[in-house]
Design an enzyme around this catalytic site. Structure first.
Site, PDB file in Angstrom:
ATOM      1  N   SER A 124      27.508  28.107  18.243  1.00  0.00           N
ATOM      2  CA  SER A 124      27.822  29.366  17.768  1.00  0.00           C
ATOM      3  C   SER A 124      29.103  29.663  17.041  1.00  0.00           C
ATOM      4  O   SER A 124      30.038  29.058  17.669  1.00  0.00           O
ATOM      5  CB  SER A 124      27.293  30.501  18.614  1.00  0.00           C
TER       6      SER A 124
HETATM    7  N1  SAH Z   1      25.233  27.922  23.480  1.00  0.00           N
HETATM    8  C1  SAH Z   1      25.225  26.707  22.697  1.00  0.00           C
HETATM    9  C2  SAH Z   1      24.764  26.921  21.346  1.00  0.00           C
HETATM   10  C3  SAH Z   1      23.323  27.066  21.587  1.00  0.00           C
HETATM   11  S1  SAH Z   1      22.466  26.319  20.252  1.00  0.00           S
HETATM   12  C4  SAH Z   1      26.850  26.361  22.624  1.00  0.00           C
HETATM   13  O1  SAH Z   1      27.542  27.035  23.052  1.00  0.00           O
HETATM   14  O2  SAH Z   1      27.120  25.362  21.992  1.00  0.00           O
HETATM   15  C5  SAH Z   1      20.723  26.602  21.156  1.00  0.00           C
HETATM   16  C6  SAH Z   1      20.220  25.382  22.059  1.00  0.00           C
HETATM   17  O3  SAH Z   1      19.394  25.890  22.478  1.00  0.00           O
HETATM   18  C7  SAH Z   1      20.132  24.123  21.191  1.00  0.00           C
HETATM   19  O4  SAH Z   1      21.030  23.163  21.903  1.00  0.00           O
HETATM   20  C8  SAH Z   1      18.632  23.952  21.589  1.00  0.00           C
HETATM   21  O5  SAH Z   1      18.091  22.617  21.937  1.00  0.00           O
HETATM   22  C9  SAH Z   1      18.437  24.889  23.103  1.00  0.00           C
HETATM   23  N2  SAH Z   1      17.229  25.240  23.327  1.00  0.00           N
HETATM   24  C10 SAH Z   1      16.280  25.682  22.481  1.00  0.00           C
HETATM   25  N3  SAH Z   1      15.181  26.113  23.133  1.00  0.00           N
HETATM   26  C11 SAH Z   1      15.477  25.989  24.500  1.00  0.00           C
HETATM   27  C12 SAH Z   1      14.560  26.092  25.768  1.00  0.00           C
HETATM   28  N4  SAH Z   1      13.287  26.581  25.424  1.00  0.00           N
HETATM   29  N5  SAH Z   1      15.167  25.834  26.615  1.00  0.00           N
HETATM   30  C13 SAH Z   1      16.484  25.244  26.990  1.00  0.00           C
HETATM   31  N6  SAH Z   1      17.187  24.932  25.643  1.00  0.00           N
HETATM   32  C14 SAH Z   1      16.498  25.335  24.523  1.00  0.00           C
END
Ligand code: SAH
Length: 233
Positions: free
Chosen positions: A84
């Protein structure tokens, strides 16, 4: 002799004399990010700013784009996912109101950057990532940087982490259409959840849910754009 010369050539004479390393270009970018992207937009929480100043964001992005680590936007981290924008991380972290004794759950580890920020602020951090490759590389980076109290699990975060519940704070960093009920259930009384909630393909609203002794109180704030919250198949 060679070392002294290098110090002079690097124009870091003062730092060498004090035995301190000269600030790197990345540290300079990080400081500028704090001023231009965070303080300028109203992030004021001193602990959040200190955490954003402490975590080397460049370690959480692919090496070939490390020079863009402090750009004012989200960046690709592989597997179609993103780290993000710094402002969104700071905004959500400030909204979460993390205290030093808190146990925090994050859904959507991604690069591990948000988890590291939480690691600067909280006693224990539990973070779940659904894509195994991302979970593994985030865990590797977090171990390298010494965040031993940040625990990474691979799986569908929909169900939360019941063995470690209740949590003082829960942050969701992928966008669900509705907040998963298990995450609400795993919030302690006095606890708070922050998530970007909205339909896939549309902007989402940062949604803040407080579990008060009298029940749940919900409000919506900033519009954001997150990758979708997916489900295990
Ligand atoms: N917090 C992260 C950015 C998030 S991107 C950072 O600091 O880099 C969102 C992430 O959520 C992605 O990697 C995606 O694979 C994950 N995601 C999506 N759905 C999910 C779920 N049901 N459970 C766990 N992770 C999930």
């Amino acid at each position: 002799m060679k070392g002294w010369l290098l110090c002079l050539i690097a124009l870091a004479a003062t730092a060498c004399a004090q035995g301190l390393p000269a600030p790197s270009a990345q540290e300079g970018r990080r400081t500028a990010m704090l001023d231009e992207q965070l303080r300028a937009r109203g992030v004021t929480d001193a602990r959040v700013l200190a955490a954003m100043a402490a975590v080397p964001r460049e370690r959480f992005v692919p090496e070939d784009i490390a020079l863009r680590a402090y750009d004012d936007n989200a960046l690709p981290i592989g597997q179609g996912q993103t780290i993000s924008q710094p402002y969104v991380v700071a905004y959500m972290t400030e909204a979460l109101g993390v205290l030093a004794h808190h146990r925090v759950l994050e859904i959507g580890t991604g690069s591990g950057y948000q988890a590291a920020i939480l690691g600067e602020l909280a006693r224990e951090v539990y973070t779940i990532e659904i894509i195994p490759e991302l979970a593994a590389s985030a865990e590797f980076t977090l171990r390298q940087l010494g965040y031993a109290h940040v625990h990474v699990r691979t799986g569908d975060g929909y169900a939360g982490w019941p063995e470690q519940a209740p949590f003082d704070r829960v942050i969701v960093t992928a966008a669900p259409e509705q907040i998963p009920q298990p995450l609400i259930d795993q919030l302690a009384v006095g606890g708070r959840l922050v998530a970007p909630v909205g339909r896939q393909g549309e902007a989402q609203d940062i949604t803040i849910v407080d579990r008060t002794p009298d029940g749940l109180v919900q409000r919506r704030t900033l519009q954001v754009w997150f990758v979708p919250f997916t489900r295990a198949r």
